[in-house]
Design an enzyme around this catalytic site. Structure first.
Site, PDB file in Angstrom:
ATOM      1  N   THR A 197      11.541 -29.054  -6.401  1.00 46.31           N
ATOM      2  CA  THR A 197      12.236 -30.192  -6.997  1.00 46.31           C
ATOM      3  C   THR A 197      12.940 -30.998  -5.919  1.00 46.31           C
ATOM      4  O   THR A 197      13.286 -30.473  -4.862  1.00 46.31           O
ATOM      5  CB  THR A 197      13.256 -29.734  -8.063  1.00 46.31           C
ATOM      6  OG1 THR A 197      13.852 -30.874  -8.674  1.00 46.31           O
ATOM      7  CG2 THR A 197      14.354 -28.864  -7.454  1.00 46.31           C
ATOM      8  N   ARG A 198      13.129 -32.287  -6.210  1.00 48.05           N
ATOM      9  CA  ARG A 198      13.952 -33.140  -5.357  1.00 48.05           C
ATOM     10  C   ARG A 198      15.073 -33.764  -6.187  1.00 48.05           C
ATOM     11  O   ARG A 198      15.737 -34.684  -5.734  1.00 48.05           O
ATOM     12  CB  ARG A 198      13.110 -34.229  -4.693  1.00 48.05           C
ATOM     13  CG  ARG A 198      12.287 -35.076  -5.611  1.00 48.05           C
ATOM     14  CD  ARG A 198      11.624 -36.238  -4.872  1.00 48.05           C
ATOM     15  NE  ARG A 198      11.946 -37.500  -5.476  1.00 48.05           N
ATOM     16  CZ  ARG A 198      11.304 -38.047  -6.490  1.00 48.05           C
ATOM     17  NH1 ARG A 198      10.269 -37.425  -7.024  1.00 48.05           N
ATOM     18  NH2 ARG A 198      11.683 -39.208  -6.977  1.00 48.05           N
ATOM     19  N   ASN A 199      15.242 -33.249  -7.401  1.00 46.42           N
ATOM     20  CA  ASN A 199      16.237 -33.765  -8.340  1.00 46.42           C
ATOM     21  C   ASN A 199      17.187 -32.651  -8.766  1.00 46.42           C
ATOM     22  O   ASN A 199      16.887 -31.471  -8.599  1.00 46.42           O
ATOM     23  CB  ASN A 199      15.539 -34.340  -9.580  1.00 46.42           C
ATOM     24  CG  ASN A 199      14.666 -35.531  -9.257  1.00 46.42           C
ATOM     25  OD1 ASN A 199      15.112 -36.476  -8.626  1.00 46.42           O
ATOM     26  ND2 ASN A 199      13.411 -35.483  -9.667  1.00 46.42           N
TER      27      ASN A 199
END
Length: 573
Positions: free
Chosen positions: A198-200
């Site tokens: 994830t980058r969130n």
């Protein structure tokens, strides 16, 4: 036991070269050096620690061509993303680089020598091939924009010898190398590990889907977020990691581990999904969750997706046997308020009430301070996000005025400064064109290149002040569209940017010029003067267009204030 590395052997160059450290360190001091960019540093770290196994260096032309054309290294191994070291002709000439040369790779942050590269070949970067075959060819794709604006004209291929690992000062205990993570899994007795990329920030739905994936496979969970370079506009990794740490106790005891990945993402959709799977396999994972539009960059200016919603899943599925890591298709889950639970959408009976909050809606709620319900996210996570995303009326912004000399920019800027100071609530900074020229850019001339540099300096200062919560008013001439776009991009990473075109006619500017500057330009005493012998490119997408020959300064300032008020920059409580 952890999954075997891609290619069969973990290419841990740091461990391999440690016995020769002193010898390599001494040699590195004597060699010419290439100073690496942030993206190159991210790539080098994952080459050196084995995250990019079977790579042992930056790709030569055979590897580059094979990866672009058919996702294959020259030795036949599957690899989907070009990992290249770009350099300009000037650097190559100055350092006298050629095949067989050895060159030091240096960290721009602390000037430390990190590795020695033995050059295999130097070849012209085929940006057109890379853009089309790897990323799909759309010039609006962020990776293609990066190729066309940041990447130099040559690639240098060759193998790496590791000298020093990169220094990190944040979350050091969570930055596991592949070897360290494998040891950690063995210590915990984990043999089946589901990796989640994830980058969130993560919320209740993410916790639910990862637990479901692990439960169905009698596995544990590796939360493996990217903390290198992600998509511009993403929430900073400091905030995200604090949120992940707050979320971790919500998992059943002993089920999940948090590890950070210093990857520079390319937002390459299907190709990137294969790459991510390889990286997680190298870190010991046996399963990898691939979501809808995995690693996609969103939509282009026409509102079209760069990739199909399931292209990434299909790409990884195509190579699943060769990848040697089981693909877990990301299940879209939804909240059922009547039973206070999350379920996959395809398992919800018709007519059952469901609730969802989109990413856009979440950002709006954070911006406005609106309530975020506990069914969506945990209070401890929301608290962290609110600390880093204060309500709009406390955020910084930049108003960027552009127009001819003597168009009224300075008068508008000064009047706006007074009005905002009267409004209160934030510091106000004024960056007038003449002031910046005197204080920041006194050595610059008025060539196209120097004018662009001047605007980038203004943008840098404005972005830092905006990030700190100030109201910034900039009023340069800024005659070139590409300079204004670059300024907008720089500031927009940290806050809102409003472009105001002061479209006062050139004739009026010249007629009311009490300093006689236009007269000197007409007489040839001043060269490269905007509107006389150098063009002014009208903005394509200004938020406001005003004209001092037809409007009073007071009415123009009022228009700007109304724009800011509409966008929520003043407290409405």
């Amino acid at each position: 036991m952890a999954n075997s590395p891609h290619g069969g052997v973990l290419k841990d160059l740091l461990a391999r070269d440690a016995p020769r450290h002193d010898q390599l360190a001494a040699e590195a001091e004597s060699l010419p050096a290439i100073v690496l960019s942030e993206r190159q540093l991210c790539d080098l770290e994952l080459i050196m620690n084995g995250g990019f196994s079977p790579l042992e260096g930056f790709m030569n032309q055979k590897d580059f061509d094979g990866v672009c054309e058919n996702c294959r290294l020259a030795d036949g191994n599957l690899f989907s993303m070009p990992i290249t070291l770009d350099a300009s002709q000037q650097v190559i000439n100055e350092l006298k680089l050629q095949a067989g040369s050895r060159v030091t790779l240096r960290d721009f942050r602390d000037d430390r020598n990190l590795a020695i590269l033995t050059i295999d070949d130097i070849y012209r970067a085929d940006k057109e091939k890379e853009a089309k075959l790897v990323f799909g060819g759309d010039p609006e794709h962020p990776a293609i924009k990066y190729l066309n604006t940041k990447v130099e004209e040559f690639y240098i291929g060759g193998k790496i010898e590791a000298v020093n690992k990169l220094n990190h000062y944040d979350y050091v205990a969570l930055r596991y190398t592949p070897a360290e993570l494998r040891i950690h899994f063995d210590k915990l007795g984990w043999s089946r590990v589901v990796a989640f990329q994830t980058r969130n920030p993560m919320h209740r739905a993410h916790r639910e889907l990862t637990v479901r994936a692990a439960r169905a496979r009698a596995a544990n969970v590796l939360i493996h977020p990217v903390v290198g370079l992600t998509k511009p506009g993403d929430i900073d990794h400091f905030t995200r990691v604090r949120a992940y740490q707050a979320l971790l106790p919500r998992y059943p005891n002993g089920m999940a581990v948090l590890g950070l990945l210093g990857l520079a993402m390319r937002m390459g959709g299907p190709r990137e999904a294969i790459w991510h799977a390889i990286i997680r396999k190298n870190h010991g994972a046996t399963h990898f969750i691939v979501g809808r539009d995995h690693a996609g960059p969103g939509k282009n200016s026409k509102g079209e997706e760069f990739y199909g919603p399931y292209d990434a899943q299909h790409a990884v599925e195509k190579y699943k046997d060769e990848l040697g890591i089981e693909v877990v298709e990301f299940q879209q889950v939804t909240y059922l308020p009547d039973t206070d639970e999350y379920k996959p959408k395809d398992e919800v009976p018709a007519g059952v009430k469901t609730l969802d909050i989109s990413g856009t809606e979440l950002r709006n709620r954070l911006r406005t301070g609106a309530h975020i319900p506990e069914w969506f996210s945990y209070p401890e996570v929301v608290k962290i996000l609110r600390e880093s995303s204060p309500p709009r009326h406390t955020q910084g912004f930049t108003v960027f005025l552009t127009g001819y000399q003597n168009s009224g920019k300075d008068a508008i800027a000064r009047a706006l400064q007074v009005t905002l100071n009267q409004q209160g609530g934030r510091a106000v900074s004024l960056l007038l064109g003449d002031t910046v020229r005197h204080e920041l850019s006194s050595e610059l001339g008025f060539s196209r290149e120097d004018r662009h540099t001047n605007i980038q300096r203004i943008a840098f200062v404005a972005s830092e002040l905006t990030k700190a919560g100030a109201a910034v008013i900039a009023a340069p001439i800024a005659p070139y569209e590409h300079s204004r776009k670059a300024a907008r991009e720089a500031v927009s990473q940290h806050g809102s940017f409003f472009l105001v075109h002061v479209n006062t006619p050139l004739e009026y500017c010249e007629k009311t010029d009490k300093r006689g500057i236009y007269a000197k330009a007409r007489a040839g005493e001043i060269k490269g003067f905007t509107g006389v012998d150098d063009p002014y490119e009208a903005p394509e997408n200004a938020h406001l267009t005003v004209d001092v020959s037809k409007q009073s300064v007071r009415s123009i300032v009022h228009e700007i204030i109304l724009l800011l008020e509409t966008e929520g920059f003043f407290d409405r409580a």
